[in-house]
Design a protein around this motif. Sequence first.
Motif, PDB file in Angstrom:
ATOM      1  N   PHE A  48       0.740  -1.282  -0.227  1.00 32.03           N
ATOM      2  CA  PHE A  48      -0.085   0.047  -0.158  1.00 32.03           C
ATOM      3  C   PHE A  48       0.896   1.413   0.163  1.00 32.03           C
ATOM      4  O   PHE A  48       0.257   2.475  -0.013  1.00 32.03           O
ATOM      5  N   VAL A  49       1.933   1.185   0.293  1.00 33.36           N
ATOM      6  CA  VAL A  49       3.126   2.513   0.370  1.00 33.36           C
ATOM      7  C   VAL A  49       3.284   2.871  -0.951  1.00 33.36           C
ATOM      8  O   VAL A  49       3.861   2.114  -1.779  1.00 33.36           O
ATOM      9  N   PRO A  50       3.091   4.158  -1.514  1.00 31.04           N
ATOM     10  CA  PRO A  50       3.157   4.619  -2.698  1.00 31.04           C
ATOM     11  C   PRO A  50       4.612   4.424  -3.065  1.00 31.04           C
ATOM     12  O   PRO A  50       5.334   4.711  -2.486  1.00 31.04           O
ATOM     13  N   ARG A  51       4.970   4.222  -4.369  1.00 29.76           N
ATOM     14  CA  ARG A  51       6.309   4.069  -4.888  1.00 29.76           C
ATOM     15  C   ARG A  51       6.830   5.474  -4.824  1.00 29.76           C
ATOM     16  O   ARG A  51       8.019   5.615  -4.561  1.00 29.76           O
ATOM     17  N   GLN A  52       6.257   6.555  -5.276  1.00 29.23           N
ATOM     18  CA  GLN A  52       6.705   7.787  -5.473  1.00 29.23           C
ATOM     19  C   GLN A  52       6.252   8.540  -4.063  1.00 29.23           C
ATOM     20  O   GLN A  52       5.183   8.565  -4.188  1.00 29.23           O
ATOM     21  N   SER A  53       7.094   9.502  -3.586  1.00 22.57           N
ATOM     22  CA  SER A  53       6.549  10.193  -2.515  1.00 22.57           C
ATOM     23  C   SER A  53       7.672  11.462  -2.361  1.00 22.57           C
ATOM     24  O   SER A  53       8.562  11.436  -2.304  1.00 22.57           O
ATOM     25  N   PRO A  54       6.981  12.888  -2.216  1.00 20.87           N
ATOM     26  CA  PRO A  54       7.656  13.919  -2.235  1.00 20.87           C
ATOM     27  C   PRO A  54       8.232  13.932  -0.703  1.00 20.87           C
ATOM     28  O   PRO A  54       9.258  14.559  -0.536  1.00 20.87           O
ATOM     29  N   LYS A  55       7.329  13.158   0.083  1.00 20.09           N
ATOM     30  CA  LYS A  55       7.918  13.175   1.568  1.00 20.09           C
ATOM     31  C   LYS A  55       8.800  11.860   1.705  1.00 20.09           C
ATOM     32  O   LYS A  55       8.439  10.747   1.380  1.00 20.09           O
ATOM     33  N   PRO A  56       9.808  11.918   2.855  1.00 22.07           N
ATOM     34  CA  PRO A  56      10.625  10.789   3.271  1.00 22.07           C
ATOM     35  C   PRO A  56       9.406   9.568   3.590  1.00 22.07           C
ATOM     36  O   PRO A  56       8.429   9.993   4.232  1.00 22.07           O
ATOM     37  N   LYS A  57       9.903   8.348   3.364  1.00 24.51           N
ATOM     38  CA  LYS A  57       8.996   7.139   3.898  1.00 24.51           C
ATOM     39  C   LYS A  57       9.879   6.546   5.108  1.00 24.51           C
ATOM     40  O   LYS A  57      11.067   6.684   5.275  1.00 24.51           O
ATOM     41  N   TYR A  58       9.091   6.080   5.803  1.00 22.74           N
ATOM     42  CA  TYR A  58       9.594   5.501   7.275  1.00 22.74           C
ATOM     43  C   TYR A  58       8.933   4.093   7.607  1.00 22.74           C
ATOM     44  O   TYR A  58       7.840   3.658   6.916  1.00 22.74           O
ATOM     45  N   VAL A  59       9.864   3.330   8.118  1.00 19.90           N
ATOM     46  CA  VAL A  59       9.528   2.064   8.702  1.00 19.90           C
ATOM     47  C   VAL A  59       9.617   1.998  10.369  1.00 19.90           C
ATOM     48  O   VAL A  59      10.545   2.622  10.872  1.00 19.90           O
ATOM     49  N   LEU A  60       8.577   1.691  10.864  1.00 19.51           N
ATOM     50  CA  LEU A  60       8.631   1.614  12.327  1.00 19.51           C
ATOM     51  C   LEU A  60       8.559   0.398  13.133  1.00 19.51           C
ATOM     52  O   LEU A  60       7.507  -0.353  12.335  1.00 19.51           O
ATOM     53  N   CYS A  61       9.293  -0.107  13.821  1.00 18.44           N
ATOM     54  CA  CYS A  61       9.145  -1.373  14.489  1.00 18.44           C
ATOM     55  C   CYS A  61       8.422  -0.942  15.918  1.00 18.44           C
ATOM     56  O   CYS A  61       8.843  -0.238  16.885  1.00 18.44           O
ATOM     57  N   ASN A  62       7.285  -1.555  16.099  1.00 16.40           N
ATOM     58  CA  ASN A  62       6.575  -1.470  17.124  1.00 16.40           C
ATOM     59  C   ASN A  62       7.057  -2.388  18.362  1.00 16.40           C
ATOM     60  O   ASN A  62       6.455  -3.650  18.245  1.00 16.40           O
ATOM     61  N   GLY A  63       7.486  -2.000  19.375  1.00 18.55           N
ATOM     62  CA  GLY A  63       8.200  -2.787  20.419  1.00 18.55           C
ATOM     63  C   GLY A  63       7.573  -2.263  21.634  1.00 18.55           C
ATOM     64  O   GLY A  63       8.143  -2.161  22.681  1.00 18.55           O
ATOM     65  N   ASP A  64       6.444  -1.835  21.526  1.00 18.80           N
ATOM     66  CA  ASP A  64       5.580  -1.060  22.953  1.00 18.80           C
ATOM     67  C   ASP A  64       5.109  -2.108  23.727  1.00 18.80           C
ATOM     68  O   ASP A  64       5.179  -2.131  25.040  1.00 18.80           O
ATOM     69  N   GLU A  65       4.804  -3.497  23.119  1.00 23.24           N
ATOM     70  CA  GLU A  65       4.391  -4.876  24.072  1.00 23.24           C
ATOM     71  C   GLU A  65       3.920  -4.276  25.361  1.00 23.24           C
ATOM     72  O   GLU A  65       4.391  -4.506  26.476  1.00 23.24           O
ATOM     73  N   SER A  66       2.471  -3.582  25.481  1.00 20.23           N
ATOM     74  CA  SER A  66       2.093  -3.398  26.682  1.00 20.23           C
ATOM     75  C   SER A  66       0.588  -4.183  26.923  1.00 20.23           C
ATOM     76  O   SER A  66       0.061  -3.996  28.138  1.00 20.23           O
ATOM     77  N   GLU A  67       0.381  -5.067  26.278  1.00 18.78           N
ATOM     78  CA  GLU A  67      -0.852  -5.724  26.292  1.00 18.78           C
ATOM     79  C   GLU A  67      -0.621  -6.782  27.661  1.00 18.78           C
ATOM     80  O   GLU A  67       0.222  -7.937  27.555  1.00 18.78           O
ATOM     81  N   PRO A  68      -1.591  -6.885  28.644  1.00 20.40           N
ATOM     82  CA  PRO A  68      -1.354  -7.578  29.477  1.00 20.40           C
ATOM     83  C   PRO A  68      -1.514  -9.150  29.010  1.00 20.40           C
ATOM     84  O   PRO A  68      -2.101  -9.439  28.279  1.00 20.40           O
ATOM     85  N   GLY A  69      -0.445 -10.076  29.713  1.00 14.89           N
ATOM     86  CA  GLY A  69      -0.219 -11.475  29.024  1.00 14.89           C
ATOM     87  C   GLY A  69       0.814 -11.611  28.053  1.00 14.89           C
ATOM     88  O   GLY A  69       1.002 -12.684  27.469  1.00 14.89           O
ATOM     89  N   THR A  70       1.249 -10.509  27.481  1.00 11.87           N
ATOM     90  CA  THR A  70       2.131 -10.545  26.389  1.00 11.87           C
ATOM     91  C   THR A  70       3.390 -10.214  26.603  1.00 11.87           C
ATOM     92  O   THR A  70       3.691  -8.883  27.079  1.00 11.87           O
ATOM     93  N   CYS A  71       4.589 -11.051  26.340  1.00 13.67           N
ATOM     94  CA  CYS A  71       5.625 -10.892  26.803  1.00 13.67           C
ATOM     95  C   CYS A  71       6.729 -11.278  25.970  1.00 13.67           C
ATOM     96  O   CYS A  71       7.689 -12.029  26.303  1.00 13.67           O
ATOM     97  N   LYS A  72       6.551 -11.284  24.681  1.00 15.15           N
ATOM     98  CA  LYS A  72       7.576 -12.312  23.452  1.00 15.15           C
ATOM     99  C   LYS A  72       8.387 -11.068  22.802  1.00 15.15           C
ATOM    100  O   LYS A  72       9.566 -11.459  22.755  1.00 15.15           O
ATOM    101  N   ASP A  73       8.029  -9.857  22.651  1.00 16.94           N
ATOM    102  CA  ASP A  73       8.781  -9.107  21.604  1.00 16.94           C
ATOM    103  C   ASP A  73       9.887  -8.848  22.708  1.00 16.94           C
ATOM    104  O   ASP A  73      11.111  -8.603  22.056  1.00 16.94           O
ATOM    105  N   ARG A  74       9.970  -8.740  23.926  1.00 19.75           N
ATOM    106  CA  ARG A  74      11.050  -8.395  24.745  1.00 19.75           C
ATOM    107  C   ARG A  74      12.302  -9.449  24.590  1.00 19.75           C
ATOM    108  O   ARG A  74      13.455  -9.362  24.623  1.00 19.75           O
TER     109      ARG A  74
END
Length: 453
Positions: free
Chosen positions: A73-99
Motif C-alpha cells: 500500500f505504500v506509494p512508490r513515489q513520494s515527495p516526503k520521506p518514507k519510514y519504517v517503524l518497529c512497534n516494540g511497545d508490547e504493553s498488552e497484559p499477558g504478552t511478553c514475547k517481543d522483549r
Amino acid sequence: MADLVSHPDEMKVVSKRFGQGATDIDRYLALDGYKATQKALTMGADAIISEVKASNLRGRGGAGFPAGMKWSFVPRQSPKPKYVLCNGDESEPGTCKDRLIFEHDPHAVIEGVLIAGIAVGSHQGYIYLRGEYRYLIEIMEKAVADAYGRGFLGKNIFGSGYDFECAVQTGAGAYEVGEESALMESLEGKRGIPRIRPPFPAVVGLYGGPTVINNAETLANVPHIILGGGEWYAHLGTPKNGGTRLFCLSGSVNKPGVYELPMGYNLRKMVDEVAGGIWNGRRLKAVQPGGSSVPVLTADEVDVAMDFDAVMKAGSMLGSGGVVIIDDSTCMVKYALRVMKFYQHESCGWCIPCREGTDWLLKTLVRFHAGGGLRRDIHNIQYLAENMLGRTFCPLGDAAAMPIISLVKKFRKEFEDHLEGKPCPYEDHSKVEQLPVLTAWDHRTADPWTHAH
Ligand SMILES: Cc1cc2nc3c(=O)[nH]c(=O)nc-3n(C[C@H](O)[C@H](O)[C@H](O)COP(=O)(O)O)c2cc1C
Ligand code: SF4
C-alpha cells in the motif's frame, strides 16, 4: 535475563537464535546474520513484497493484517520521506514475547526493519521500545551501533548504494502508544493519542510521510522468510496463517513461558501439554487466547486451532499471542474488574465512550464484587460495554468492552451469585487482596445505575 522454556513441539524460527549469544554481531553473522538483507538488496522491492505475500505472514501485533499487503500500500513515489517503524511497545497484559526477541536477537529486528525499508523505498527506520523496557535500550542501541560500525546501516549499506538510517526510541510507559497512530504522535514528541483515520499510515504516517509500522515479531520473521522462501514459511502454518507464533502462556499453569509453536496449534494441547497443565490440581475454567483485550473462551471451547481465522470463528481473537489461562478458583467478576482496572487506567481520555465507559464499568464492577450489586447491574454492565463497541476513535474502547461482554455472557451465574449482598462468594476472604481503589464505594450516590433509585 528471562529464563527460556522449551517443549518438543516447538518449531523454532524466530526464536532459533535465543540463548545463542546473538546479541554479539560476530556471533549473529556466524548464525546466518545479515545474509537476508544482502539477498534482499539483490532481489529488489517487488520480489521482496511478493515473497512476504507468499509467506502469509500476518501481523503479530494483534490485528493479524497481512504484512506483504500492508507494504504494497505504500506509494512508490513520494515527495516526503518514507519510514519504517518497529512497534516494540508490547504493553498488552499477558504478552511478553517481543522483549525476548530484543533481548536475544536484536539484529533480527534491525534486519526486518532494513528489509521492509528496501521493500517500500524508505531510508529511515525507528525501533520504538516500551518505556518500561529500560534494560532493552542498551541492548538495542549497541546492536544498532554495531551494525553502523560494520556498514550494515548508514550510507551505502553493504556497498550496495542504498542508504538506510535507524534509531532507537522509547515510550514513557503508556499502553495507548502501542496503537500505531498514537505511537507516531509519541515519536514526533507529542502526547501519545491516536490520529483519526483515514488517512492510513501507509499514505500519511510519521511526519506526514508514507509509513510502514509492524510489530517486532512480524519484522523479526522477515529475514527468515527472505532466506527460506515465502512458500516454506507459509507451509509451517495453516492456510492464510503462515509460519509460527511466539505464544506467551501465563496464568494458572505449571510451566508458563514463551513457546514458539506452529500457527494452528491446538489450544487445549497448549494448555495441557506445552504449559504442563493447570497448577495445584485445579481445573481449567477459561482462557483469554490473545491478551487481555479479547473475549474469553470457556473450558469447553478450547478445542480450537490457534490461528487468526479459527479463533475468530470460535468467538474470540488470536490478538497479540498472550494466552491467559484461568483456573476454577478464579472469580470471574473479580477477573472482569481486574481487566477493567487496566483499561480505565490506560484510556487516554480523548473520547467519551472509552473515558467514561471504562470508568463507570470499573466503579460498577468494584461495587458489584464487594457485595453491593443489584440484579439490573448485570444487564447494565453488558449494555454499557456493548455501547462502547465501535464508537471510539481507536480500538482501545473495543478492547476494554469485548472481554467484559464475554464474561457477563459466559459466566452470568457467577455475577448472579454475587447478588446476596455479601462479598464475593468465590474467594477466601481471609486472603482477599485489598484493591487500592474504590473498595468503599458508596453506590447510592456514586454510579449511574443506582443513582435514580
Ligand atoms: C490500544 C492498542 C495498543 C496496541 N499495542 C500494540 C503493541 O504494544 N505492539 C504492537 O505491535 N501492536 C500494538 N497495537 C496494534 C498496532 O496498532 C498495529 O496494528 C501494529 O503495530 C501493526 O503491526 P503488525 O501488522 O505487524 O501487527 C495496539 C493497538 C491498540 C489499539
Ligand atoms: S478509545 Fe480510549 S484510548 Fe482510544 S482514543 Fe478513545 S479515549 Fe483514547
